[in-house]
Design a protein around this motif. Structure first.
Motif, PDB file in Angstrom:
ATOM      1  N   LEU A  40       0.877  -1.155   0.000  1.00  0.00           N
ATOM      2  CA  LEU A  40       0.000   0.000   0.000  1.00  0.00           C
ATOM      3  C   LEU A  40       0.921   1.213   0.000  1.00  0.00           C
ATOM      4  CD1 LEU A  40      -2.563  -0.847   2.837  1.00  0.00           C
ATOM      5  CD2 LEU A  40      -2.691  -1.428   0.413  1.00  0.00           C
ATOM      6  N   VAL A  41       0.649   2.167  -0.856  1.00  0.00           N
ATOM      7  CA  VAL A  41       1.414   3.403  -0.893  1.00  0.00           C
ATOM      8  C   VAL A  41       0.546   4.449  -0.203  1.00  0.00           C
ATOM      9  CG1 VAL A  41       2.577   5.103  -2.351  1.00  0.00           C
ATOM     10  CG2 VAL A  41       2.460   2.693  -3.075  1.00  0.00           C
ATOM     11  N   ILE A  42       1.057   4.992   0.913  1.00  0.00           N
ATOM     12  CA  ILE A  42       0.255   5.872   1.761  1.00  0.00           C
ATOM     13  C   ILE A  42       0.844   7.270   1.790  1.00  0.00           C
ATOM     14  CG2 ILE A  42      -0.595   6.235   4.115  1.00  0.00           C
ATOM     15  CD1 ILE A  42      -0.314   3.151   4.446  1.00  0.00           C
ATOM     16  N   GLU A  43       0.005   8.242   1.471  1.00  0.00           N
ATOM     17  CA  GLU A  43       0.384   9.653   1.592  1.00  0.00           C
ATOM     18  C   GLU A  43       0.304   9.994   3.075  1.00  0.00           C
ATOM     19  OE1 GLU A  43       1.904  12.935   0.204  1.00  0.00           O
ATOM     20  OE2 GLU A  43       1.080  11.590  -1.322  1.00  0.00           O
ATOM     21  N   PRO A  44       1.439  10.320   3.713  1.00  0.00           N
ATOM     22  CA  PRO A  44       1.452  10.515   5.164  1.00  0.00           C
ATOM     23  C   PRO A  44       0.589  11.693   5.623  1.00  0.00           C
ATOM     24  CG  PRO A  44       3.693  10.423   4.299  1.00  0.00           C
ATOM     25  CD  PRO A  44       2.766  10.488   3.137  1.00  0.00           C
ATOM     26  N   ASP A  45       0.027  11.547   6.806  1.00  0.00           N
ATOM     27  CA  ASP A  45      -0.699  12.615   7.456  1.00  0.00           C
ATOM     28  C   ASP A  45       0.296  13.729   7.802  1.00  0.00           C
ATOM     29  OD1 ASP A  45      -1.818  13.701  10.361  1.00  0.00           O
ATOM     30  OD2 ASP A  45      -3.411  13.266   8.914  1.00  0.00           O
ATOM     31  N   ASP A  46      -0.053  14.979   7.542  1.00  0.00           N
ATOM     32  CA  ASP A  46       0.856  16.106   7.783  1.00  0.00           C
ATOM     33  C   ASP A  46       1.262  16.245   9.248  1.00  0.00           C
ATOM     34  OD1 ASP A  46       0.887  16.793   5.112  1.00  0.00           O
ATOM     35  OD2 ASP A  46      -0.764  18.220   5.302  1.00  0.00           O
ATOM     36  N   GLU A  47       0.391  15.844  10.144  1.00  0.00           N
ATOM     37  CA  GLU A  47       0.661  16.016  11.574  1.00  0.00           C
ATOM     38  C   GLU A  47       1.402  14.839  12.194  1.00  0.00           C
ATOM     39  OE1 GLU A  47      -2.948  17.092  13.566  1.00  0.00           O
ATOM     40  OE2 GLU A  47      -3.423  18.598  12.065  1.00  0.00           O
ATOM     41  N   LEU A  48       1.675  13.817  11.409  1.00  0.00           N
ATOM     42  CA  LEU A  48       2.352  12.622  11.914  1.00  0.00           C
ATOM     43  C   LEU A  48       3.864  12.859  11.949  1.00  0.00           C
ATOM     44  CD1 LEU A  48       1.951   9.601  12.713  1.00  0.00           C
ATOM     45  CD2 LEU A  48       2.345   9.066  10.316  1.00  0.00           C
ATOM     46  N   PRO A  49       4.496  12.745  13.119  1.00  0.00           N
ATOM     47  CA  PRO A  49       5.960  12.898  13.177  1.00  0.00           C
ATOM     48  C   PRO A  49       6.634  11.831  12.314  1.00  0.00           C
ATOM     49  CG  PRO A  49       5.010  12.801  15.390  1.00  0.00           C
ATOM     50  CD  PRO A  49       3.917  12.456  14.427  1.00  0.00           C
ATOM     51  N   SER A  50       7.577  12.226  11.473  1.00  0.00           N
ATOM     52  CA  SER A  50       8.197  11.282  10.537  1.00  0.00           C
ATOM     53  C   SER A  50       8.911  10.133  11.248  1.00  0.00           C
ATOM     54  CB  SER A  50       9.175  12.007   9.612  1.00  0.00           C
ATOM     55  OG  SER A  50      10.192  12.620  10.356  1.00  0.00           O
ATOM     56  N   ARG A  51       9.400  10.355  12.450  1.00  0.00           N
ATOM     57  CA  ARG A  51      10.090   9.292  13.179  1.00  0.00           C
ATOM     58  C   ARG A  51       9.128   8.311  13.829  1.00  0.00           C
ATOM     59  NH1 ARG A  51      14.575  13.124  15.986  1.00  0.00           N
ATOM     60  NH2 ARG A  51      15.763  13.500  14.093  1.00  0.00           N
ATOM     61  N   ALA A  52       7.839   8.628  13.828  1.00  0.00           N
ATOM     62  CA  ALA A  52       6.852   7.770  14.486  1.00  0.00           C
ATOM     63  C   ALA A  52       6.517   6.529  13.669  1.00  0.00           C
ATOM     64  CB  ALA A  52       5.579   8.570  14.762  1.00  0.00           C
ATOM     65  N   VAL A  53       6.977   6.468  12.420  1.00  0.00           N
ATOM     66  CA  VAL A  53       6.618   5.368  11.531  1.00  0.00           C
ATOM     67  C   VAL A  53       7.883   4.712  11.001  1.00  0.00           C
ATOM     68  CG1 VAL A  53       5.378   4.769   9.427  1.00  0.00           C
ATOM     69  CG2 VAL A  53       4.507   6.578  10.898  1.00  0.00           C
ATOM     70  N   ASP A  54       7.920   3.374  11.071  1.00  0.00           N
ATOM     71  CA  ASP A  54       9.120   2.655  10.634  1.00  0.00           C
ATOM     72  C   ASP A  54       8.944   1.930   9.305  1.00  0.00           C
ATOM     73  OD1 ASP A  54       7.398   0.724  11.551  1.00  0.00           O
ATOM     74  OD2 ASP A  54       8.873  -0.337  12.766  1.00  0.00           O
ATOM     75  N   PHE A  55       7.958   2.304   8.499  1.00  0.00           N
ATOM     76  CA  PHE A  55       7.770   1.687   7.187  1.00  0.00           C
ATOM     77  C   PHE A  55       8.785   2.262   6.200  1.00  0.00           C
ATOM     78  CE2 PHE A  55       3.283   1.513   8.820  1.00  0.00           C
ATOM     79  CZ  PHE A  55       3.244   0.138   8.975  1.00  0.00           C
ATOM     80  N   ASP A  56       9.102   1.477   5.164  1.00  0.00           N
ATOM     81  CA  ASP A  56       9.931   1.995   4.077  1.00  0.00           C
ATOM     82  C   ASP A  56       9.191   3.144   3.410  1.00  0.00           C
ATOM     83  OD1 ASP A  56      11.896   0.082   4.514  1.00  0.00           O
ATOM     84  OD2 ASP A  56      11.094  -1.301   3.011  1.00  0.00           O
ATOM     85  N   ARG A  57       9.925   3.958   2.668  1.00  0.00           N
ATOM     86  CA  ARG A  57       9.329   5.099   1.960  1.00  0.00           C
ATOM     87  C   ARG A  57       9.761   5.080   0.501  1.00  0.00           C
ATOM     88  NH1 ARG A  57       7.959   9.691   5.569  1.00  0.00           N
ATOM     89  NH2 ARG A  57       8.081   8.889   7.681  1.00  0.00           N
TER      90      ARG A  57
END
Length: 81
Positions: A40-57
């Motif tokens: 699944l390719v997910i457009e990140p939520d603007d308010e989500l801290p980038s370090r909070a997610v460990d998925f590949d990008r």
């Protein structure tokens, strides 16, 4: 899991199993020869801290979540974190 048309998933909100809103579904990647879904390719939520997610990008900084981590598809797509 019941059959769901891909057109009904576009733009659907994606949430982690811990309740974190990850963003909106942008696309789904697949192997064209086998038809097997990959990520699944997910457009990140603007308010989500980038370090909070460990998925590949990907190159556009969208999350790549393997389809085997999808737990439910209802109001949200719920993925295992």
């Amino acid at each position: 899991m019941s059959d769901i048309l891909a057109e009904n998933l576009s733009g659907k909100a994606v949430m982690g199993s811990d309740g974190t809103e990850l963003g909106l579904l942008y696309n789904i990647t697949m192997d064209l020869k086998s038809g097997q879904l990959h990520d699944l390719v997910i457009e990140p939520d603007d308010e989500l801290p980038s370090r909070a997610v460990d998925f590949d990008r990907d190159d556009a900084d969208r999350f790549l979540v393997p389809v085997n981590r999808v737990q439910a598809v209802k109001d949200y797509i719920v993925v295992q974190r």
